[in-house]
Design an enzyme around this catalytic site. Structure first.
Site, short mmCIF file in Angstrom:
data_model
loop_
_atom_site.label_atom_id
_atom_site.label_comp_id
_atom_site.label_asym_id
_atom_site.label_seq_id
_atom_site.Cartn_x
_atom_site.Cartn_y
_atom_site.Cartn_z
N GLN A 125 -0.09 8.45 6.97
CA GLN A 125 -0.16 9.03 8.30
C GLN A 125 1.38 9.08 9.03
O GLN A 125 2.09 7.88 8.98
CB GLN A 125 -1.17 8.19 9.39
CG GLN A 125 -1.15 8.66 10.76
CD GLN A 125 -2.08 8.00 11.69
OE1 GLN A 125 -2.60 6.94 11.25
NE2 GLN A 125 -2.35 8.32 12.94
N GLU A 167 5.78 2.15 14.75
CA GLU A 167 6.73 1.31 14.21
C GLU A 167 6.54 0.34 13.23
O GLU A 167 7.44 -0.01 12.09
CB GLU A 167 7.26 0.48 15.50
CG GLU A 167 8.68 -0.31 15.28
CD GLU A 167 9.09 -0.91 16.58
OE1 GLU A 167 9.83 -2.01 16.51
OE2 GLU A 167 8.90 -0.46 17.75
N SER A 219 0.94 -1.15 0.01
CA SER A 219 -0.01 -0.02 0.03
C SER A 219 0.83 1.29 -0.03
O SER A 219 0.68 2.28 -0.75
CB SER A 219 -0.98 -0.21 1.22
OG SER A 219 -1.67 1.12 1.46
N GLY A 246 2.00 5.72 -0.92
CA GLY A 246 2.84 6.65 0.37
C GLY A 246 2.39 6.39 1.79
O GLY A 246 1.29 5.72 1.91
#
Length: 681
Positions: free
Chosen positions: A107, A124, A99, A104
């Site tokens: 968030q 993480e 994705s 990009g």
């Protein structure tokens, strides 16, 4: 496993690797290779930040610019140790990486400055997915946070995500509580969860490894895991082995959560209603399941359990001890007994106080129960007055028979023909009775004479008072048997002194010599002639004995006495009245006072406690007998007032003293005694 930053530094010969979370090896390797391949040839010690507009669109997908967001080099970012999410599924991580390649990083992650780079506060998983997508930079919200603020932010952000795992959520709640900055109530307000929900999640931290792995693999639901986690680790292990392990006989994997909860509670929870001690304190105790939200459904019918097993067992032990002592004081004819079900702590507590608990020889059902009082009929249970009258007459006959049986039982107990036991069980004490039959014994009459013969005599059982007196005598024997045994051990290690002999020691020595090692011939040489026999003595030994110094003689005498007492003193059936036992104790007092007093005090204290308990029963029986005699005399002479008995308190029994035979200084040696012996004497 090392992070992308660690890989970059190892290529440059720089600093050691940093710690990483548990990421699937294939995923981690792919991410590290991607980051290492894109590592710029710059000094890693220099922190790099790049404005969003300065990045080549071919190298970094576009993101929505925000004033507090910067693009950071992945090599300058390290993971934290307080992230509650420790495991990432490989399939979802690969899906997120794909994705990111297409759209990009939508968030930004959150980081804080640390050393020469940045530390992840949360995000993480996006960091690892970005590395797998071959990105060189990642949008990050840079915030200056303290350790406490960073930990709270990580816990809050991760707990608010929908895909957090139950055990990771549990670890986050536990870490928040351990930080000291949160309570259960504050977590309820912060995350909008109920108290029962948070407490049930916290219980997951107590799962054994086998069940925790099943939960992580989703082999069991979080509801099932929560129900099992309510119980201690040993019970969890048993439940796993019996119902969830591979190849188990009775699997619970398909059972409903409510059914599992009910089975666990019925089988493993200790029900308070099963115990007889005072439960006033239990009503408000936090360990009472009736006061816990986690057991709300199980306790709906009022069947509360106790989770503080140590406290519960202590209360039960105290109840049994107190009840046993009370029963013994209420009827001193009673014998405390156990059939093996008595808690060890109860036996030890009673023994410590001087009470003896008899081990029954047979199973509990072998012994008789007391006569059962019949139930009185109730008028409402009968259809007619006639039927009720007949039942009432039958009841009165049964009551008369019950009273007669009870009276006969009490008489037999007082005569010693029935022994009354208070059997201490695991939860309560019950009375049982044993009939004691007369015993026939074979005895020899006129032994050693011409009319010697064997006869059989009938020995009747002793009365309770006689039995107690016999028991007291046996306790005294046990006391001095132990003293004798341990005193012999003391004699093994003592060092014999060479100080001048005392008169008692000389008396002990000569008595011991005559009884132990002196043959007839040696006794003759010392001036004591047997009636018959002509044995010679060892002249050299006697001559050597006549030339020893006073100190040598003293040491020899004491060494001999030590050896003599070790081998000759009886260990069974002895008391302070036993000659050898008294001599040995006195000799030890004279020479090894500290060890001697330690041994004697240890067992005398136990004897005195036991004697005191028996004396209480003896006094009670004697008082009862006197009262019965007084009642009989009052019935025979109702017009005569009884004499007032003086208030006499029997003097305390003096402590036993060893019997010492005084030495007679006026005994003169035999005129035929050798001169050397006369000199020695």
């Amino acid at each position: 496993m090392q992070t992308a930053k660690a890989n970059s530094k190892s290529k440059k010969g720089g600093k050691s690797a940093v710690r990483t979370p548990a990421v699937p090896e294939a995923v981690a390797a792919q991410a590290q290779e991607a980051v290492a391949a894109e590592t710029p040839d710059t000094n890693p010690a220099e922190p790099q930040t790049t404005d969003i507009g300065a990045v080549n669109p071919a190298e970094q997908p576009a993101v929505h610019p925000e004033t507090d967001v910067r693009l950071l080099d992945l090599n300058k970012i390290v993971n934290s140790t307080y992230n509650p999410r420790k495991n990432f599924r490989e399939d979802t991580l690969l899906e997120l990486a794909e994705s990111i390649k297409q759209s990009g990083v939508l968030q930004p992650i959150c980081v804080r400055p640390k050393d020469e780079g940045f530390e992840i506060v949360y995000g993480e998983r996006r960091y690892w997915a970005a590395a797998m997508a071959n990105l060189k930079f990642i949008p990050a919200l840079v915030r200056a946070l303290s350790d406490a603020e960073a930990e709270d932010a990580a816990i809050t952000e991760n707990l608010q995500r929908e895909d957090v795992r139950p055990r990771e959520e549990a670890a986050a709640y536990k870490r928040a509580l351990q930080s000291g900055r949160h309570t259960i109530e504050s977590l309820v307000g912060k995350f909008g969860k109920s108290e029962a929900y948070i407490r049930s999640r916290l219980k997951l931290c107590e799962l054994i490894d086998a069940l925790a792995e099943m939960l992580d693999r989703e082999d069991i639901s979080v509801g099932v895991a929560t129900e099992i986690a309510k119980y201690p680790a040993d019970i969890q292990q048993e439940v796993y082995d019996d119902h969830f392990a591979e190849g188990c006989y009775n699997s619970w994997k398909a059972a409903r959560i409510k059914d599992i909860a009910r089975r666990l509670y019925e089988r493993y929870m200790t029900k308070l209603e099963s115990y007889n001690f005072d439960k006033t304190e239990c009503l408000s105790c936090q360990h009472n399941t009736a006061n816990q939200v986690l057991f709300k459904d199980e306790c709906a019918d009022g069947c509360a359990g106790c989770q503080n097993r140590e406290c519960m067992l202590r209360k039960n032990d105290e109840f049994l001890v107190q009840k046993a002592v009370k029963l013994l004081k209420d009827d001193p004819r009673t014998t405390l007994a156990t059939n093996g079900a008595t808690p060890v702590a109860v036996l030890e507590a009673l023994e410590q106080e001087g009470y003896h608990v008899k081990q029954l020889e047979y199973y509990l059902g072998y012994y008789d129960e007391a006569p059962q009082m019949p139930d009185a009929p109730q008028a409402e249970e009968f259809e007619s007055e006639e039927e009720f009258s007949e039942a009432q007459e039958e009841y009165e006959a049964e009551m008369a028979a019950f009273a007669e049986e009870t009276q006969q039982l009490e008489f037999d107990i007082s005569e010693g023909r029935v022994r009354k036991y208070a059997v201490i069980g695991n939860l309560d004490i019950e009375f049982r009775y044993e009939e004691i039959e007369d015993e026939e014994r074979e005895m020899t009459v006129n032994e050693g004479q011409a009319d010697e013969r064997k006869v059989f005599v009938t020995v009747v059982p002793p009365s309770p008072l006689e039995g107690l007196l016999q028991q007291e005598h046996r306790y005294r024997e046990i006391c001095y048997e132990h003293i004798t045994t341990d005193m012999k051990r003391v004699f093994l290690d003592v060092k014999v002194a060479n100080k001048p002999l005392q008169k008692e020691e000389q008396q002990m020595f000569y008595y011991a010599v005559m009884q132990r090692v002196m043959s007839d011939s040696k006794l003759r040489q010392c001036g004591f002639r047997p009636k018959e026999g002509s044995y010679l003595t060892d002249e050299e030994q006697f001559a050597a004995a006549g030339r020893i110094t006073a100190k040598q003689q003293a040491a020899l005498v004491r060494a001999f006495l030590v050896d003599y007492f070790r081998s000759a003193a009886p260990e069974y059936g002895c008391t302070d009245k036993t000659l050898l036992t008294g001599m040995m104790c006195r000799f030890a007092d004279l020479n090894f006072a500290e060890q001697s007093q330690a041994v004697q005090q240890q067992y005398l204290e136990t004897y005195e406690k036991r004697k005191a308990r028996l004396q209480e029963q003896i006094d009670a029986l004697q008082a009862k007998a006197e009262a019965e005699e007084l009642a009989v005399s009052m019935q025979e002479a109702p017009n005569v007032e009884p004499e007032e008995l003086p208030d006499e308190t029997p003097d305390a029994e003096p402590k036993p003293e060893p019997l010492i035979i005084p030495m007679d200084p006026d005994i003169e040696p035999d005129t035929r005694m050798p001169e050397e012996m006369k000199t020695a004497a």
